[in-house]
Enzyme design. Sequence first.
Site, PDB file in Angstrom:
ATOM      1  N   ASN A 109       0.861  -1.179   0.131  1.00 11.34           N
ATOM      2  CA  ASN A 109       0.003  -0.048  -0.041  1.00 11.34           C
ATOM      3  C   ASN A 109       0.978   1.164   0.055  1.00 11.34           C
ATOM      4  O   ASN A 109       0.611   2.212  -1.028  1.00 11.34           O
ATOM      5  CB  ASN A 109      -0.900   0.017   1.284  1.00 11.34           C
ATOM      6  CG  ASN A 109      -2.093  -0.742   1.096  1.00 11.34           C
ATOM      7  OD1 ASN A 109      -2.622  -1.500  -0.015  1.00 11.34           O
ATOM      8  ND2 ASN A 109      -2.884  -0.981   2.213  1.00 11.34           N
ATOM      9  N   ARG A 118     -11.110  -3.610 -14.057  1.00 11.03           N
ATOM     10  CA  ARG A 118     -10.268  -4.720 -13.778  1.00 11.03           C
ATOM     11  C   ARG A 118     -10.629  -6.190 -13.940  1.00 11.03           C
ATOM     12  O   ARG A 118     -11.823  -6.196 -13.305  1.00 11.03           O
ATOM     13  CB  ARG A 118      -9.586  -4.400 -12.215  1.00 11.03           C
ATOM     14  CG  ARG A 118      -9.140  -3.101 -12.125  1.00 11.03           C
ATOM     15  CD  ARG A 118      -8.469  -3.122 -10.805  1.00 11.03           C
ATOM     16  NE  ARG A 118      -8.285  -1.731 -10.175  1.00 11.03           N
ATOM     17  CZ  ARG A 118      -7.167  -1.114 -10.554  1.00 11.03           C
ATOM     18  NH1 ARG A 118      -6.136  -1.618 -11.256  1.00 11.03           N
ATOM     19  NH2 ARG A 118      -7.018   0.213 -10.225  1.00 11.03           N
ATOM     20  N   ARG A 173     -13.904   3.073   4.742  1.00 10.21           N
ATOM     21  CA  ARG A 173     -12.540   2.366   4.774  1.00 10.21           C
ATOM     22  C   ARG A 173     -11.536   2.984   4.774  1.00 10.21           C
ATOM     23  O   ARG A 173     -10.692   2.854   5.913  1.00 10.21           O
ATOM     24  CB  ARG A 173     -12.697   1.173   3.902  1.00 10.21           C
ATOM     25  CG  ARG A 173     -11.626   0.390   3.888  1.00 10.21           C
ATOM     26  CD  ARG A 173     -11.292  -0.494   2.862  1.00 10.21           C
ATOM     27  NE  ARG A 173     -10.614   0.284   1.972  1.00 10.21           N
ATOM     28  CZ  ARG A 173     -10.480   0.263   0.698  1.00 10.21           C
ATOM     29  NH1 ARG A 173     -11.564  -0.399  -0.029  1.00 10.21           N
ATOM     30  NH2 ARG A 173     -10.040   0.915  -0.099  1.00 10.21           N
ATOM     31  N   ARG A 175      -5.076   1.931 -13.356  1.00 11.49           N
ATOM     32  CA  ARG A 175      -3.617   1.802 -12.949  1.00 11.49           C
ATOM     33  C   ARG A 175      -3.283   0.603 -12.369  1.00 11.49           C
ATOM     34  O   ARG A 175      -3.680  -0.217 -11.626  1.00 11.49           O
ATOM     35  CB  ARG A 175      -3.561   3.041 -11.729  1.00 11.49           C
ATOM     36  CG  ARG A 175      -2.052   3.019 -11.655  1.00 11.49           C
ATOM     37  CD  ARG A 175      -1.689   4.290 -10.558  1.00 11.49           C
ATOM     38  NE  ARG A 175      -2.187   5.528 -10.983  1.00 11.49           N
ATOM     39  CZ  ARG A 175      -2.976   6.410 -10.665  1.00 11.49           C
ATOM     40  NH1 ARG A 175      -4.029   6.007  -9.792  1.00 11.49           N
ATOM     41  NH2 ARG A 175      -3.017   7.725 -11.301  1.00 11.49           N
ATOM     42  N   TYR A 214     -12.798  -9.204  -1.701  1.00  8.73           N
ATOM     43  CA  TYR A 214     -13.561  -7.953  -1.516  1.00  8.73           C
ATOM     44  C   TYR A 214     -14.814  -8.171  -1.070  1.00  8.73           C
ATOM     45  O   TYR A 214     -15.562  -8.903  -1.713  1.00  8.73           O
ATOM     46  CB  TYR A 214     -13.291  -7.269  -2.707  1.00  8.73           C
ATOM     47  CG  TYR A 214     -11.951  -6.734  -3.081  1.00  8.73           C
ATOM     48  CD1 TYR A 214     -10.702  -7.251  -2.560  1.00  8.73           C
ATOM     49  CD2 TYR A 214     -12.014  -5.780  -4.127  1.00  8.73           C
ATOM     50  CE1 TYR A 214      -9.450  -6.888  -3.008  1.00  8.73           C
ATOM     51  CE2 TYR A 214     -10.397  -5.495  -4.698  1.00  8.73           C
ATOM     52  CZ  TYR A 214      -9.451  -6.148  -4.006  1.00  8.73           C
ATOM     53  OH  TYR A 214      -8.162  -5.694  -4.667  1.00  8.73           O
ATOM     54  N   HIS A 236     -15.327  -3.047   0.148  1.00  9.54           N
ATOM     55  CA  HIS A 236     -15.202  -2.260  -1.160  1.00  9.54           C
ATOM     56  C   HIS A 236     -16.644  -2.024  -1.495  1.00  9.54           C
ATOM     57  O   HIS A 236     -16.754  -1.300  -2.720  1.00  9.54           O
ATOM     58  CB  HIS A 236     -14.611  -3.415  -2.153  1.00  9.54           C
ATOM     59  CG  HIS A 236     -14.281  -2.361  -3.431  1.00  9.54           C
ATOM     60  ND1 HIS A 236     -14.930  -2.756  -4.704  1.00  9.54           N
ATOM     61  CD2 HIS A 236     -13.416  -1.784  -3.464  1.00  9.54           C
ATOM     62  CE1 HIS A 236     -14.336  -1.925  -5.587  1.00  9.54           C
ATOM     63  NE2 HIS A 236     -13.206  -1.605  -4.933  1.00  9.54           N
ATOM     64  N   HIS A 243     -15.144   3.941 -14.831  1.00  4.66           N
ATOM     65  CA  HIS A 243     -14.868   2.999 -13.751  1.00  4.66           C
ATOM     66  C   HIS A 243     -16.351   2.340 -13.093  1.00  4.66           C
ATOM     67  O   HIS A 243     -16.251   1.535 -12.253  1.00  4.66           O
ATOM     68  CB  HIS A 243     -14.643   3.827 -12.383  1.00  4.66           C
ATOM     69  CG  HIS A 243     -14.111   3.152 -11.404  1.00  4.66           C
ATOM     70  ND1 HIS A 243     -14.794   3.206 -10.098  1.00  4.66           N
ATOM     71  CD2 HIS A 243     -12.969   2.536 -11.148  1.00  4.66           C
ATOM     72  CE1 HIS A 243     -14.421   2.456  -9.112  1.00  4.66           C
ATOM     73  NE2 HIS A 243     -13.080   2.258  -9.673  1.00  4.66           N
TER      74      HIS A 243
END
Length: 690
Positions: free
Chosen positions: A45, A372, A561, A402, A465, A589, A432
Amino acid sequence: MENIKCYTNRELSWLQFNERVLDEAGNPRVPLAERLTFASIYQTNLDEFFMVRVGTLMVQMNSGEEIRENKTNMTSAEQVSAILERVKELELKKARIYEQLMGEIDPYGIHIINFNKLSESEGEVLENYFDNNIAPFLSPMIIGKQQPFPFLNNKQLYAYVILSSKNGKTKVGIVPCTNSVFSRLIEIPSRPGTFMLCEELILHFVSKLYENYTVKEKSVIRITRNADIDAADVYDEDLDYRNFMEHLIKQRTRLSPVRLEMSRIINEKSKIELASSVGISPLHIINEQTPLDMSFVFQIQDRLHTKPGLFYKKRSPRPSLSLDLRKSIIAQIEKKDVLLSYPFESMKPFINMLHEAADDTSVVSIKMTLYRVADKSKIIDALIEAAENGKEVVVLIELRARFDEANNIEMSRRLEEAGCRIIYGLGDYKVHSKLCLITRHTKDGLSYITQIGTGNYNEKTSRLYTDLSLITADQKIGSDAANVFRALLLGETVESTDCLLVAPNCLQNKILELMDSEIKKAAEGKKAYIGIKINSLTDKVIIDKLIKSSEAGVRIELIIRGICCLVPQIHGKTDNIKIISIVGRYLEHSRIYIFGDGENPSEQKIYIGSADFMTRNTERRVEVAVPVYDQDIKNRLLHIFNTAMSDTEKGKELGNDRIYRSRYTESEKSVNSQEIFYDETYRPSAIKNA
């Protein structure tokens, strides 16, 4: 900025989030081997944070233009300075937790040691191992006039050595320590289960690589480089976009450094010279007391798998109670909306629905947005099957996701070769959204099946997630989704919608309107409520509306979160706002937006969607949130939200002093929301009675 005391800096808030991850590495109630994972996650992270956020701030600093953050008014330079100061504090905390972890692992027969703990004979064995198995594969360098300072690859390990020649001149030596030939953990032959890190072995015997010199000082070093390339700033529209992105990915590896880590302290003069050589300020050099790359902990975990009680109890996604996989998924959706909750429930029903659509003669087209996906994606396989069966398959695949760019490029090629129509993200906006639209031509005419989710179409992360996925045959929702895809195909964004919330034009403004409705209720003396579960809150426009809502008397509960730029419980401002963060076994998530206290269920509005309340999501991305109309699903979402809000095991509450505090107490039975949700899927009656 009248509300300035209600704001927290975005970057410092993110570091607080990563500290909560680090806290799990030191949490004695987390199984020991799992704590190793949290230690590694903390590091990865932080690497990404430096590569992206610090990299962006340093670009701003070097632009010559003073740019201030819009909530706390800090300049880019002030933010970087504060980040470096805080990171150095956190690294000391990490060192304490790492030492504690290694001590607790010791009784299980796994030991990471250095040369100080070896006998003379063991040292000789390792020296022989170094001579025969490591040294031949190393490429030591001397830096001089004929040998300029080499380029140091991002996040790779190097031995940095200060040498003295026979004539007294000082030289610098560099040895790359990252190599696929030898293992990162070197086992001591006479002590099974006892290991030394390869970079420490190299550093110890580095003098053997420079026999004509005396080693004065030495350290393992690791550089982190900026990875924040904005494709829109450098894109040449005459180039093939996919080829351009591939070039950009390669370019990222050679960007400017943002951090240099060292395993040992060297003299100040040499430190300044090293900083100059790599092109970084000495202030960005961080001395570490732990290994510079923590990925080796997964090798330790492999050794511990036979030990009972060191890992989480095994859990696997369960079948949805709402669907019968032996029957047509589409037919069942036409009768009733379905909500899937990952990782507690399986993604299989959605994948089965795609395969069913691929074979269904009534299906005309399948359209999806992909951000993704897994590297061996069953969803990609289903889309390819549909295209090969003659369906129109349109896939918007975002090449600017990314660190997933390379995988997305490969997937786009596979889809294109199968006959799918591929479009990429819009020039000014990343796409997204998690949106899938199946269009059918039935005896009754045009018919839509729509899926809207909070997480990516990724089978792997759906097991890691917490995410939500709504599948509906509501034709108004389908019509809105069709308009979203119609706009994307034209390179545009939708200007208006009937029911969906769609950024950048129709999400933030509608969220504000929903908040205004609650403010109006409070002004009329009615119960007013806002409940939001998201990953991050940075959008100042929304934050200011939350403050205004609190001032009006609206009760507000926020589950955030990660980054939270809003401070709760400020007298006269945010008294009515309660904020918690959950960091647990699974990455939180899912995004849920609730408006109305539920006293009149028909008036309560609940949405799930892909957008956090960050400016990048609300103004610079295509995001989609969907209203939930089915009362059973509404009740289930309220149950999920309220259970998470009551989490005392993994939930930490944010105070008006900007400090997150654990809600865990020994005297009460703790509430672990994620474990409750899994228990409910293993015991179906529990969720029915919830």
